[in-house]
Design an enzyme around this catalytic site. Sequence first.
Site, short mmCIF file in Angstrom:
data_model
loop_
_atom_site.label_atom_id
_atom_site.label_comp_id
_atom_site.label_asym_id
_atom_site.label_seq_id
_atom_site.Cartn_x
_atom_site.Cartn_y
_atom_site.Cartn_z
N ASP A 110 -8.80 -0.66 5.52
CA ASP A 110 -8.76 0.63 6.23
C ASP A 110 -8.36 1.80 5.35
OD1 ASP A 110 -6.19 -0.70 6.06
OD2 ASP A 110 -5.41 0.99 7.21
N ARG A 120 -14.77 -7.08 0.09
CA ARG A 120 -14.00 -6.64 1.25
C ARG A 120 -13.34 -5.25 1.01
NH1 ARG A 120 -8.46 -5.07 2.43
NH2 ARG A 120 -8.06 -5.57 4.58
N THR A 162 0.86 -1.19 0.00
CA THR A 162 0.00 0.00 0.00
C THR A 162 0.89 1.23 0.00
OG1 THR A 162 -1.76 -1.12 1.18
CG2 THR A 162 -1.62 1.26 1.52
#
Length: 333
Positions: free
Chosen positions: A233, A230, A202
Site C-alpha cells: 500500500d 508484489r 516502514t
Amino acid sequence: MSKISITLLSLLLWSASSAAIDSKNIAIVIHGGAGNIKAAQLSSEQERAYKLKLEQARNEAYATLANGGTSLDAVVKAITILEDSPLFNAGKGAVYNFEGRHDLDASIMEGKKLQAGAVAGVQTVKNPIVLARAVMEKSDHVFLAGQGAEAFAEQQQLSLVDNTYFNTEKRFKSLQKAKQSLLKTSWNQTDKDLEIDYKMGTVGAVALDQYGNIAAGTSTGGRTAKRYGRIGDSPVIGAGTWADNRSCGVSATGHGEFFIRFNVAADICARVKYQNLSIQAAADQLIQQELANIKGSGGVIVLDRQGNIAYSFNTKGMYRAFKNNREEHVAIY
Ligand code: ASP
C-alpha cells in the site's frame, strides 16, 4: 535616522517576524512502522537508538518548517533521514525480497492541489522518497515502476547506489527465517498463520507548514520475502498516503494487502471531510474497527490543518514522534 533607532527598528521587525512564525500551526508527525514490537524484545540500547533517530528526523523536519520550508520539504527531510538509517525498513535496512534483493516503494502527496508522486519496485535509488517527489514535480505522471522509474531517476540526476547498499545482517536473517516457513506453507498465507516476525519498519511523515498546507509521504522495502513483483500500500495514493487541506494528511504502515483494499488513508480523510469526524475518531474507525474486524494489522499517523495529530494502531507498537509549537513526544509501545 540615528544608529540607535535603526537598531531598535530592526529588533522590532525581527521580533515581529519570529512571533509570526511561532504563532503558526506548524507541525510534524512521523512513524517508523507498526508491528508486534514488545518491550521485552528491545534492549534499552536498541530502544534508545530508535528514539534518538526518530527525534532527529522529527526535529530536523520541524526546523525546516520553522525556517519557512514547505510541508513537502519537511516530509522529504524526515523520510530521507529514516531511509538513511539501517534501523528502518526503508532505504538502507530495507527488507529482502524472496530472491535476496531489495525492491523499494515510496509515495508523496500535497494537500493544496492534490498533486502526488509515487514509485514502486526500484532497486538502485538511494532515497525513493526524493524520486517520488521528482515524479510529482518533474514528470507528467503520478506513478512510475521498476526500470522506467530508475531511468527517470538517472535523468533527474538522483543519487543511485548498488542494490547491496541496502543490505543489513538483521534483515538477511529475517529473510532466511521467512523462507524456511514459506517453503513449508503456501505463499499467500498471512503473517499470523506463518507466525513470523516480519520486522516491519516502514517510515512515513505528515507535515503542516506555515502556509497552511499539509503534505504526507511514505517509504518502504515492503514485506520480507515478497515475490512475483508484489507491491504493497505504501506507494498507492489513497491506501498508504493521502493529503488534502480540506480534511487531513495520513501515512499508513501495516499489512499492505488490507490497506489497499480498504483505501485506508483516503477513507480516514473522507470521514473527516464528509462526516465531520475528528481525525482520531476517523482513524480509530478504520484501524480499530474495519481493519481489526478482518485481522488487518497496522496503524496510521494523521494530521489536520489546525496542527492536531492522531495515532491509531492495532499492533503492539508503532515507532512514532510528533512536534508542534506547543508540545512534542516520541513513543514506541
Ligand atoms: N505497508 C507495507 C507494505 O505492505 C509494510 C509495512 O508498513 O510494514 O508493503
